[in-house]
Motif scaffolding. Sequence first.
Motif, PDB file in Angstrom:
ATOM      1  N   LYS A 101       0.840  -1.220   0.000  1.00  0.00           N
ATOM      2  CA  LYS A 101       0.000   0.000   0.000  1.00  0.00           C
ATOM      3  C   LYS A 101       0.866   1.259   0.000  1.00  0.00           C
ATOM      4  N   ARG A 102       0.202   2.379  -0.380  1.00  0.00           N
ATOM      5  CA  ARG A 102       0.900   3.661  -0.531  1.00  0.00           C
ATOM      6  C   ARG A 102       0.624   4.568   0.673  1.00  0.00           C
ATOM      7  N   LEU A 103       1.726   5.057   1.285  1.00  0.00           N
ATOM      8  CA  LEU A 103       1.632   5.875   2.497  1.00  0.00           C
ATOM      9  C   LEU A 103       2.201   7.271   2.249  1.00  0.00           C
ATOM     10  N   TYR A 104       1.484   8.284   2.747  1.00  0.00           N
ATOM     11  CA  TYR A 104       1.959   9.666   2.683  1.00  0.00           C
ATOM     12  C   TYR A 104       2.243  10.129   4.109  1.00  0.00           C
ATOM     13  N   LEU A 105       3.367  10.822   4.311  1.00  0.00           N
ATOM     14  CA  LEU A 105       3.732  11.300   5.644  1.00  0.00           C
ATOM     15  C   LEU A 105       3.630  12.819   5.680  1.00  0.00           C
ATOM     16  N   ASN A 119      13.602   5.342   6.913  1.00  0.00           N
ATOM     17  CA  ASN A 119      13.618   4.286   7.939  1.00  0.00           C
ATOM     18  C   ASN A 119      12.461   3.310   7.757  1.00  0.00           C
ATOM     19  N   LEU A 120      11.272   3.841   7.462  1.00  0.00           N
ATOM     20  CA  LEU A 120      10.093   2.967   7.321  1.00  0.00           C
ATOM     21  C   LEU A 120      10.241   2.051   6.112  1.00  0.00           C
ATOM     22  N   LYS A 121      10.817   2.596   5.017  1.00  0.00           N
ATOM     23  CA  LYS A 121      10.966   1.768   3.808  1.00  0.00           C
ATOM     24  C   LYS A 121      11.900   0.591   4.088  1.00  0.00           C
ATOM     25  N   SER A 122      12.946   0.821   4.884  1.00  0.00           N
ATOM     26  CA  SER A 122      13.837  -0.314   5.133  1.00  0.00           C
ATOM     27  C   SER A 122      13.249  -1.265   6.175  1.00  0.00           C
ATOM     28  N   ARG A 123      12.439  -0.745   7.096  1.00  0.00           N
ATOM     29  CA  ARG A 123      11.849  -1.618   8.128  1.00  0.00           C
ATOM     30  C   ARG A 123      10.647  -2.407   7.614  1.00  0.00           C
ATOM     31  N   TYR A 124       9.919  -1.852   6.646  1.00  0.00           N
ATOM     32  CA  TYR A 124       8.711  -2.520   6.129  1.00  0.00           C
ATOM     33  C   TYR A 124       8.824  -2.709   4.615  1.00  0.00           C
ATOM     34  N   PRO A 125       9.556  -3.733   4.191  1.00  0.00           N
ATOM     35  CA  PRO A 125       9.721  -3.934   2.748  1.00  0.00           C
ATOM     36  C   PRO A 125       8.337  -4.138   2.120  1.00  0.00           C
ATOM     37  N   GLY A 126       8.148  -3.579   0.952  1.00  0.00           N
ATOM     38  CA  GLY A 126       6.830  -3.700   0.307  1.00  0.00           C
ATOM     39  C   GLY A 126       6.024  -2.421   0.479  1.00  0.00           C
ATOM     40  N   LEU A 127       6.278  -1.700   1.571  1.00  0.00           N
ATOM     41  CA  LEU A 127       5.571  -0.442   1.805  1.00  0.00           C
ATOM     42  C   LEU A 127       6.047   0.605   0.793  1.00  0.00           C
ATOM     43  N   ILE A 128       5.091   1.349   0.230  1.00  0.00           N
ATOM     44  CA  ILE A 128       5.473   2.434  -0.690  1.00  0.00           C
ATOM     45  C   ILE A 128       5.214   3.765   0.012  1.00  0.00           C
ATOM     46  N   VAL A 129       6.286   4.464   0.376  1.00  0.00           N
ATOM     47  CA  VAL A 129       6.102   5.812   0.936  1.00  0.00           C
ATOM     48  C   VAL A 129       6.079   6.743  -0.267  1.00  0.00           C
ATOM     49  N   CYS A 130       4.860   7.162  -0.655  1.00  0.00           N
ATOM     50  CA  CYS A 130       4.699   7.827  -1.956  1.00  0.00           C
ATOM     51  C   CYS A 130       4.907   9.328  -1.884  1.00  0.00           C
ATOM     52  N   GLY A 131       4.921   9.925  -0.682  1.00  0.00           N
ATOM     53  CA  GLY A 131       5.135  11.366  -0.609  1.00  0.00           C
ATOM     54  C   GLY A 131       5.292  11.826   0.826  1.00  0.00           C
ATOM     55  N   ILE A 147      -1.023  15.536  -1.714  1.00  0.00           N
ATOM     56  CA  ILE A 147      -1.458  14.205  -1.243  1.00  0.00           C
ATOM     57  C   ILE A 147      -2.276  13.526  -2.352  1.00  0.00           C
ATOM     58  N   ARG A 148      -3.185  14.294  -2.957  1.00  0.00           N
ATOM     59  CA  ARG A 148      -4.012  13.757  -4.070  1.00  0.00           C
ATOM     60  C   ARG A 148      -3.134  13.247  -5.202  1.00  0.00           C
ATOM     61  N   ALA A 149      -2.130  14.087  -5.570  1.00  0.00           N
ATOM     62  CA  ALA A 149      -1.287  13.774  -6.723  1.00  0.00           C
ATOM     63  C   ALA A 149      -0.500  12.483  -6.498  1.00  0.00           C
ATOM     64  N   HIS A 150      -0.215  12.157  -5.229  1.00  0.00           N
ATOM     65  CA  HIS A 150       0.579  10.955  -4.946  1.00  0.00           C
ATOM     66  C   HIS A 150      -0.274   9.705  -4.747  1.00  0.00           C
TER      67      HIS A 150
END
Length: 240
Positions: A101-105, A119-131, A147-150
Amino acid sequence: MRIDVLGVCFDDVTLEEAAQRGEAMVRDGGFHYAVTPNPEFILEARRNEPFRQALLEADLVLPDGVGVTYAAKILGRPLKGRAPGIDFAQQMLDWMGREGKRLYLLGAKPGVAELAAANLKSRYPGLIVCGTHDGYFQEDGPVVEDIRAHAADVAFVCLGAPKQELWMARRGPECGVKLMIGLGGALDVFAGLVERAPEGFQKLGLEWFYRLVREPSRIGRMSKLPLVLWHAAGARIKGM
Ligand code: UDP
């Protein structure tokens, strides 16, 4: 079923049940938001009606810490337990990683969300931090657009209370996400700038105490915990 603790109504769920509900909200589509009130929120909500409404209208209201669960017990309406925001976020991150799934911070000082993302990308492989976006913006419009665009599924909104709850309630529906979670200082923790208490303290519900010893300047904020218990005892005695 929701349990009223001094005017803020909490979902009576375990952490696992909270995560299941969060996952269902993302799967179902449409806009949802989750809040994680602590004693400070409860006192603020007693004098800030728009904030109280934003808490009441949330799709998920989780008891963030022992202050809330003790108060509920004193009122004679015990909750199943606490479901701290940061633990809920970790459960959701596990699931989002598995599902890609895609996560925005959103939030914290400039640069912090990017550190947290790495840090989150390396701890949770598969997670997409999109923006990412810092929390010190003047205008909402460009942030909503970003947020919409991502095309995020979930957004962590970490602007501190009551700003983050008001922001989610007012601007959240325009952002195209399925779930927003208000998480206070969580990005500082994920970025490694603030340490969480050791597990022993967490299990005993004494995370607040550990934080107080590390940051004594928080004493003013933490005095809200006994104050909420005091109000709860008063309400119980008056039979409210
Ligand atoms: N913050 C923000 N924008 C603001 C005010 C605060 O992004 O206008 C951030 C701040 O940098 C911090 C978080 O919001 O990362 C609030 O942290 P706090 O310690 O209040 O959170 P809590 O104790 O509730 O976890």
